[in-house]
Design an enzyme around this catalytic site. Sequence first.
Site, PDB file in Angstrom:
ATOM      1  N   ALA A   1       0.821  -1.187  -0.055  1.00 62.13           N
ATOM      2  CA  ALA A   1      -0.150  -0.044  -0.096  1.00 62.13           C
ATOM      3  C   ALA A   1       0.852   1.225   0.103  1.00 62.13           C
ATOM      4  O   ALA A   1       0.527   2.230  -0.696  1.00 62.13           O
ATOM      5  CB  ALA A   1      -0.890  -0.038   1.145  1.00 62.13           C
ATOM      6  N   ASP A   2       2.028   1.355   0.698  1.00 62.16           N
ATOM      7  CA  ASP A   2       3.018   2.406   0.697  1.00 62.16           C
ATOM      8  C   ASP A   2       3.392   2.571  -0.516  1.00 62.16           C
ATOM      9  O   ASP A   2       3.494   3.833  -1.125  1.00 62.16           O
ATOM     10  CB  ASP A   2       3.807   2.222   1.701  1.00 62.16           C
ATOM     11  N   TYR A   3       3.947   1.464  -1.183  1.00 62.89           N
ATOM     12  CA  TYR A   3       4.547   1.708  -2.545  1.00 62.89           C
ATOM     13  C   TYR A   3       3.681   1.814  -3.616  1.00 62.89           C
ATOM     14  O   TYR A   3       4.040   2.727  -4.620  1.00 62.89           O
ATOM     15  CB  TYR A   3       5.444   0.381  -2.673  1.00 62.89           C
TER      16      TYR A   3
END
Length: 405
Positions: free
Chosen positions: A175-177
């Site tokens: 999700a971050d990337y």
Amino acid sequence: MSDAQGPARSGPLTALRVLDLGTMVAGPVAATLMGDFGADVIKIEQPGVGDTIRGLGPFVNEEGLWWTVEGRNKRSITLDLRQEAGQDLLKRLVADADVLVENFRPGTLERWGLDYEALARVNPGLVMLSVSGFGQTGPNAQRAGYDRIALAFSGVMDMTGFPDRPPVRVGVSVADYSTATMGAFAVMMALYHRDTGGGRGQHIDLALYESMFRFTDSMCAAYDRLGMVRKRTGNVHQAAAPGKTFPTRDGRYIILTISGDTLFRRLMQAIGRPDLGEDPGLATHEQRWRRIEELNQVVEDWIAARPVDAVGQALDRHGIPFSLVLSVEDIFRDPHYAARGNLVTTQHPRMGPVTMQGIVPRLSGTPGEIACAAPSLGQHNAEVYGGLLGLDDAALAALQERAVI
């Protein structure tokens, strides 16, 4: 470039200056992606503390390897934005910047007088990317959000794992990337609009969960029109029949995913079952999905009876897409990774050579590069504050004594 602009760089974004106020992954990696392609990224960190990711292991010589990867191609300065003097310095930096990236809790910058409206008065061309767990608006806006929380809230985690076990996270901070990638894309769109449509910047509101929610393919449409609620199916997926993670005879795993009718017939030829390829009851993917367990068992038995090299050769001969499940050890030995230059060894001033992921995507005319190692905290204070803002040594010393920088 001059010292005020940082080291000489190449790439399509060399005229771009980015102020990175973020911490951890989603916001800062959006800036890293721009830095990989030549942008002058100035990382702004809390004095004496720095980005949280600096303190996350594993470590070599007390240097965090995660920071070493995601801090590359940046200059680091320290600045306490809670102090009025720090806020004033940020505005001076904003005056000569194109992009500002931040992932504070919504409302934080407003309390410091550093919201987009205030910064746009200093620089109307500024593009500001605000990354948060749940977005700048809505009932959950003030709730903290991280990668796994975004996976849960987006619906992705509910579909991930096996039906008889709890939901599981993906093995990396997907999700971050994903949000970092979408954030960099959004910045490029805003800059294009600015530079072709009148010169004004804009504010980008990007939530972690929204990036993952956008990637849930037909989940919402299927529920809306058919009442379907997708559940965890392990390594079986409705778009692949046959398809799953198949164990090999030597204890490894191989991935096959077959959707097209012609591809299915070729696979049946490859495994010596042309009869199944010509079976009218298996002519369409919908028909094959109804017999998924039977088909997967046929393929699994064939794979289990042969050396993995023989399996790969047979599949390649018939043009079947597949891959062994690779570990990082496999990746470091893999000839395709080597041929593509996916692993790049950089020289770090305190830990020596470090091999990490190379530049993605690949541009033929203006490729990116890893031009400089991840900086130490505040390494470029004198260079940026002196070279860019014109502060002399006495002014810098006074700011440091007051813990503004």
